[in-house]
Design an enzyme around this catalytic site. Sequence first.
Site, PDB file in Angstrom:
ATOM      1  N   ASP A   1       0.884  -1.246  -0.018  1.00 51.95           N
ATOM      2  CA  ASP A   1       0.080  -0.191   0.029  1.00 51.95           C
ATOM      3  C   ASP A   1       0.953   1.113   0.018  1.00 51.95           C
ATOM      4  OD1 ASP A   1      -2.757   1.213   0.503  1.00 51.95           O
ATOM      5  OD2 ASP A   1      -1.488   2.154   1.731  1.00 51.95           O
TER       6      ASP A   1
ATOM      7  N   TYR B   1       4.061   9.779  -0.886  1.00 57.77           N
ATOM      8  CA  TYR B   1       5.108   9.123   0.037  1.00 57.77           C
ATOM      9  C   TYR B   1       6.445   9.126  -0.385  1.00 57.77           C
ATOM     10  CZ  TYR B   1       0.863   6.593   2.022  1.00 57.77           C
ATOM     11  OH  TYR B   1      -0.196   6.548   2.451  1.00 57.77           O
TER      12      TYR B   1
ATOM     13  N   LYS C   1      -2.161   6.451  -4.699  1.00 58.42           N
ATOM     14  CA  LYS C   1      -3.213   7.340  -4.110  1.00 58.42           C
ATOM     15  C   LYS C   1      -2.870   8.588  -5.040  1.00 58.42           C
ATOM     16  CE  LYS C   1      -3.219   5.088   0.074  1.00 58.42           C
ATOM     17  NZ  LYS C   1      -1.962   4.635   0.568  1.00 58.42           N
TER      18      LYS C   1
ATOM     19  N   HIS D   1      -6.712  10.394  -2.402  1.00 59.50           N
ATOM     20  CA  HIS D   1      -6.019  10.134  -1.195  1.00 59.50           C
ATOM     21  C   HIS D   1      -6.645  11.202   0.180  1.00 59.50           C
ATOM     22  CE1 HIS D   1      -1.603   9.714   0.455  1.00 59.50           C
ATOM     23  NE2 HIS D   1      -2.677   9.417   1.526  1.00 59.50           N
TER      24      HIS D   1
END
Length: 373
Positions: free
Chosen positions: A119, A124, A149, A182
């Site tokens: 995930d 990120y 996302k 997100h």
Amino acid sequence: MSFSQKYHQLPTFDKDAGDHESLQRKDPRKRRSPFLVIAIIMFLGASIPCMRMARSRAFLSACNGPQRNSSTLANLPSHYTLPSGDKIPSVALGVWQASQGEVGNAVKTALSTGYRHIDGAWIYRNEEEVGQALKASSVPREELWLTSKLWNTFHAPEDIEAALDQSLTKLGTDYLDLYLIHWPVAFKEGTTVLDEDLTADPYPTWQKLEELVDRGKIRNIGISNFNIRRIQNLTANNLKYQPAVNQVELNFWNPQPELLQWSKENGLLLEAYSPLGSDKQVGKSLSVPEVKDIACKLGITPAQVIISWSVQRGTIVLPKSVTPSRIAENLAVFELPQEDFERLETAATSHTPQRVVNPSAGWKLPFDVFDGQ
Ligand code: A2P
């Protein structure tokens, strides 16, 4: 403005890290022999997993009273079926806060331990290293479940495909198994200024995602951090595809029983991020008396109790770890006996809920993103 210009304008989550590093490099007194540094890294690399494994064993040996052998516990579902018919693994490796330089090894360890679900997210900033690890592992693509996302700056329909393509390229794949909005918050192109229209009604964003499903770039679409009001606001539109999942913070401190109940009644699967309370609260989570008691009784670790409870509640669970022994530990989920499950559920839902993640103030939103839940 080109896509890559926008990319570079975004705020980064770890802005202090670079400054700290360059300060250290400037001070010659702080320079250490590279051999010493390598020796320390090798020593820590070899000994930390052993120390952690020893700690799990130490935890169990510190338990009083009879312990059950965990091999007698029943298994929990390894997958859930989404409306598309796709089967999503119930436990994933979460890579939020897994830094560059460590996330690749975490993914490699996870895949060799048996994880098939990673995930991640564009924001990120580690998708490239995740992609390299996926490639190195040589697990066939069709055996993997990859989630990413869509970040807040790319909700405008004309920006979505380029953002998705970035994630696909970095991950080294031509489709995602799951792509989530997100946050239910849209920022204007390349800024952190709220796009009020797209935030109030994300249907144009959703329609574009539906088109990308039809074109085969995404297999399932979903949402993240949506409360009931915001879900209903989206689904009031004439959707071609209903959201397949809603990824939200779910842990002992923020168990959200009403959202869970509502989601079950409405056929929407929840995914639990920060299931251990994230790095901020993991210590506190693992020390909850009920969690420790159940762990002792069942002969499993406190982290396994919490992760098992999450799956047993009917959610997907996304524990993050970059530590090999913990990565392995977190994949082993067991069905808690009903009385233990209920005891933990009661303990989790009997205190004032407390979230770890709420960016509303940091983003200077004129509302709390979770209000009205
Ligand atoms: P690390 O990544 O250094 O192993 P969450 O999944 O709720 O976001 O929690 C992540 C935090 O919990 C990280 O600090 C991670 O540390 C730690 N963690 C993950 N798994 C375990 C475990 N089995 N036992 C103890 N701590 C864990």
